[in-house]
Scaffold this motif. Structure first.
Motif, PDB file in Angstrom:
ATOM      1  N   VAL A   1      53.405  45.994  37.684  1.00  0.00           N
ATOM      2  CA  VAL A   1      53.229  46.108  36.234  1.00  0.00           C
ATOM      3  C   VAL A   1      54.239  45.226  35.506  1.00  0.00           C
ATOM      4  CG1 VAL A   1      53.317  47.680  34.263  1.00  0.00           C
ATOM      5  CG2 VAL A   1      52.229  48.419  36.398  1.00  0.00           C
ATOM      6  N   ALA A   2      55.476  45.186  36.019  1.00  0.00           N
ATOM      7  CA  ALA A   2      56.517  44.400  35.367  1.00  0.00           C
ATOM      8  C   ALA A   2      56.295  42.900  35.534  1.00  0.00           C
ATOM      9  CB  ALA A   2      57.887  44.790  35.931  1.00  0.00           C
ATOM     10  N   ALA A   3      55.928  42.476  36.738  1.00  0.00           N
ATOM     11  CA  ALA A   3      55.798  41.043  37.019  1.00  0.00           C
ATOM     12  C   ALA A   3      54.430  40.499  36.627  1.00  0.00           C
ATOM     13  CB  ALA A   3      56.061  40.777  38.498  1.00  0.00           C
ATOM     14  N   GLY A   4      53.419  41.356  36.651  1.00  0.00           N
ATOM     15  CA  GLY A   4      52.086  40.935  36.255  1.00  0.00           C
ATOM     16  C   GLY A   4      51.249  40.378  37.388  1.00  0.00           C
ATOM     17  N   ALA A   5      49.987  40.116  37.063  1.00  0.00           N
ATOM     18  CA  ALA A   5      49.025  39.686  38.069  1.00  0.00           C
ATOM     19  C   ALA A   5      49.172  38.227  38.461  1.00  0.00           C
ATOM     20  CB  ALA A   5      47.602  39.952  37.574  1.00  0.00           C
ATOM     21  N   GLY A   6      50.087  37.505  37.821  1.00  0.00           N
ATOM     22  CA  GLY A   6      50.380  36.153  38.266  1.00  0.00           C
ATOM     23  C   GLY A   6      50.999  36.117  39.649  1.00  0.00           C
ATOM     24  N   THR A   7      51.375  37.279  40.178  1.00  0.00           N
ATOM     25  CA  THR A   7      51.928  37.389  41.531  1.00  0.00           C
ATOM     26  C   THR A   7      50.829  37.496  42.586  1.00  0.00           C
ATOM     27  OG1 THR A   7      52.090  39.800  41.282  1.00  0.00           O
ATOM     28  CG2 THR A   7      54.036  38.497  40.695  1.00  0.00           C
ATOM     29  N   CYS A   8      49.574  37.355  42.180  1.00  0.00           N
ATOM     30  CA  CYS A   8      48.451  37.507  43.116  1.00  0.00           C
ATOM     31  C   CYS A   8      48.515  36.454  44.222  1.00  0.00           C
ATOM     32  CB  CYS A   8      47.134  37.378  42.357  1.00  0.00           C
ATOM     33  SG  CYS A   8      45.658  37.602  43.378  1.00  0.00           S
ATOM     34  N   VAL A   9      48.321  36.902  45.449  1.00  0.00           N
ATOM     35  CA  VAL A   9      48.284  35.986  46.595  1.00  0.00           C
ATOM     36  C   VAL A   9      46.914  35.973  47.258  1.00  0.00           C
ATOM     37  CG1 VAL A   9      50.757  36.090  47.068  1.00  0.00           C
ATOM     38  CG2 VAL A   9      49.237  37.782  48.115  1.00  0.00           C
ATOM     39  N   ALA A  10      46.051  36.935  46.913  1.00  0.00           N
ATOM     40  CA  ALA A  10      44.717  36.949  47.489  1.00  0.00           C
ATOM     41  C   ALA A  10      43.794  37.812  46.642  1.00  0.00           C
ATOM     42  CB  ALA A  10      44.739  37.484  48.928  1.00  0.00           C
ATOM     43  N   THR A  11      42.551  37.369  46.500  1.00  0.00           N
ATOM     44  CA  THR A  11      41.517  38.156  45.828  1.00  0.00           C
ATOM     45  C   THR A  11      40.299  38.219  46.732  1.00  0.00           C
ATOM     46  OG1 THR A  11      42.283  37.379  43.665  1.00  0.00           O
ATOM     47  CG2 THR A  11      40.104  38.388  43.748  1.00  0.00           C
ATOM     48  N   VAL A  12      39.815  39.421  46.954  1.00  0.00           N
ATOM     49  CA  VAL A  12      38.642  39.649  47.797  1.00  0.00           C
ATOM     50  C   VAL A  12      37.538  40.210  46.910  1.00  0.00           C
ATOM     51  CG1 VAL A  12      37.705  40.920  49.772  1.00  0.00           C
ATOM     52  CG2 VAL A  12      40.058  40.040  49.837  1.00  0.00           C
ATOM     53  N   LEU A  13      36.414  39.529  46.869  1.00  0.00           N
ATOM     54  CA  LEU A  13      35.303  39.880  45.988  1.00  0.00           C
ATOM     55  C   LEU A  13      34.093  40.231  46.832  1.00  0.00           C
ATOM     56  CD1 LEU A  13      34.395  39.934  42.957  1.00  0.00           C
ATOM     57  CD2 LEU A  13      33.682  37.561  43.275  1.00  0.00           C
ATOM     58  N   ALA A  14      33.701  41.520  46.804  1.00  0.00           N
ATOM     59  CA  ALA A  14      32.588  42.004  47.619  1.00  0.00           C
ATOM     60  C   ALA A  14      32.757  41.564  49.076  1.00  0.00           C
ATOM     61  CB  ALA A  14      31.250  41.511  47.065  1.00  0.00           C
ATOM     62  N   GLY A  15      33.986  41.671  49.579  1.00  0.00           N
ATOM     63  CA  GLY A  15      34.266  41.367  50.975  1.00  0.00           C
ATOM     64  C   GLY A  15      34.625  39.922  51.257  1.00  0.00           C
ATOM     65  N   ARG A  16      34.437  39.023  50.282  1.00  0.00           N
ATOM     66  CA  ARG A  16      34.716  37.603  50.497  1.00  0.00           C
ATOM     67  C   ARG A  16      36.099  37.246  49.953  1.00  0.00           C
ATOM     68  NH1 ARG A  16      32.015  34.391  47.341  1.00  0.00           N
ATOM     69  NH2 ARG A  16      31.398  36.032  45.875  1.00  0.00           N
ATOM     70  N   LEU A  17      36.846  36.502  50.730  1.00  0.00           N
ATOM     71  CA  LEU A  17      38.135  36.010  50.257  1.00  0.00           C
ATOM     72  C   LEU A  17      37.862  34.816  49.343  1.00  0.00           C
ATOM     73  CD1 LEU A  17      41.253  36.128  50.436  1.00  0.00           C
ATOM     74  CD2 LEU A  17      41.099  34.526  52.356  1.00  0.00           C
ATOM     75  N   VAL A  18      37.997  35.039  48.027  1.00  0.00           N
ATOM     76  CA  VAL A  18      37.631  34.012  47.052  1.00  0.00           C
ATOM     77  C   VAL A  18      38.840  33.317  46.453  1.00  0.00           C
ATOM     78  CG1 VAL A  18      35.399  35.012  46.470  1.00  0.00           C
ATOM     79  CG2 VAL A  18      37.457  35.796  45.251  1.00  0.00           C
ATOM     80  N   TYR A  19      40.019  33.863  46.677  1.00  0.00           N
ATOM     81  CA  TYR A  19      41.239  33.180  46.239  1.00  0.00           C
ATOM     82  C   TYR A  19      42.356  33.503  47.216  1.00  0.00           C
ATOM     83  CZ  TYR A  19      45.614  32.200  43.906  1.00  0.00           C
ATOM     84  OH  TYR A  19      46.879  31.732  43.629  1.00  0.00           O
ATOM     85  N   ARG A  20      43.084  32.454  47.565  1.00  0.00           N
ATOM     86  CA  ARG A  20      44.257  32.615  48.427  1.00  0.00           C
ATOM     87  C   ARG A  20      45.358  31.737  47.858  1.00  0.00           C
ATOM     88  NH1 ARG A  20      44.445  32.498  54.997  1.00  0.00           N
ATOM     89  NH2 ARG A  20      46.675  32.939  55.205  1.00  0.00           N
ATOM     90  N   GLY A  21      46.493  32.340  47.524  1.00  0.00           N
ATOM     91  CA  GLY A  21      47.589  31.579  46.959  1.00  0.00           C
ATOM     92  C   GLY A  21      48.232  30.671  47.983  1.00  0.00           C
ATOM     93  N   ALA A  22      48.987  29.717  47.474  1.00  0.00           N
ATOM     94  CA  ALA A  22      49.637  28.759  48.371  1.00  0.00           C
ATOM     95  C   ALA A  22      50.712  29.452  49.199  1.00  0.00           C
ATOM     96  CB  ALA A  22      50.272  27.648  47.541  1.00  0.00           C
TER      97      ALA A  22
END
Length: 217
Positions: free
Chosen positions: A196-217
């Motif tokens: 909550v403090a750092a925010g969602a800019g810390t995202c390293v991976a997003t999985v959409l309906a089972g698919r890995l659609v984003y992976r951070g560097a």
């Protein structure tokens, strides 16, 4: 193929469930097949591929301001960065642009891709604009009703769902459940307070309906 997503802490989003240290989510196709400690999930499904992420695993996030961000902001193409910069353009800057439908369509697609980088898997609608509705449908992002307390949608829009949230529960459309859609995200933070403090800019991976659609560097 069965895939296990694992992290230092699993936050299912269920207010009645405790955080799971060393937690994991088993994904079968587009659905969640199991939740729990990594050692228990891997023992039950020894043939599953394991993806390990730093920080916490959570349900995918919900972007209430999707309509505004897709229709009242222009998301520059990387080839335009020298001229326009890399930030969304709004207000007078947007009004000064010539946006034929093909160029607007590109902006909408890039806006949706940017949302994925913030762990977003659900967007608040409804979307009546044909360009936006088509792009959202093709992206696989889930459309949910943008029903909020009066004034919340009038806040300054931001790609980070935690810009408007005081807790994880405020930023997700639903908890992770066995049998539910496998929408989840991983963030490089130690716990919910850190997220909550750092925010969602810390995202390293997003999985959409089972698919890995984003992976951070």
């Amino acid at each position: 193929m069965l895939t296990i997503h694992a992290a230092g802490l699993l936050l299912t989003g269920d207010p009645a469930a405790a955080p799971v240290p060393g937690g994991a989510v088993l994904v079968d196709g587009g659905a969640v097949a199991a939740l729990g400690p990594l050692d228990e999930v891997t023992a039950a499904y020894p043939g599953a591929r394991v993806r390990r992420w730093p920080g916490v695993l959570t349900p995918g996030l919900r972007q209430w301001h999707a309509l505004w961000l897709l229709t009242r902001a222009y998301h520059p193409d990387p080839r335009e960065y020298d001229e326009l910069g890399d930030r969304p353009l709004t207000g007078d800057c947007l009004a000064a642009l010539d946006l034929p439908e093909t160029r607007r369509s590109g902006s909408v697609r890039r806006g949706l891709q940017r949302m994925l980088r913030y762990g977003t898997t659900a967007v608040g609608g409804p979307f009546r604009d044909t360009v936006v509705r088509t792009a959202v449908a093709r992206s696989g992002l889930r459309e949910v009703p943008a029903t909020l307390a009066p004034g919340v949608l009038d806040d300054l829009p931001n790609l980070d769902p935690f810009h408007h949230a005081a807790a994880l529960a405020d930023a997700i459309p639903a908890p992770l459940t066995v049998g539910g859609r496998a929408d989840l995200a991983a963030f490089d933070v130690p716990d919910e307070a850190g997220l909550v403090a750092a925010g969602a800019g810390t995202c390293v991976a997003t999985v959409l309906a089972g698919r890995l659609v984003y992976r951070g560097a």
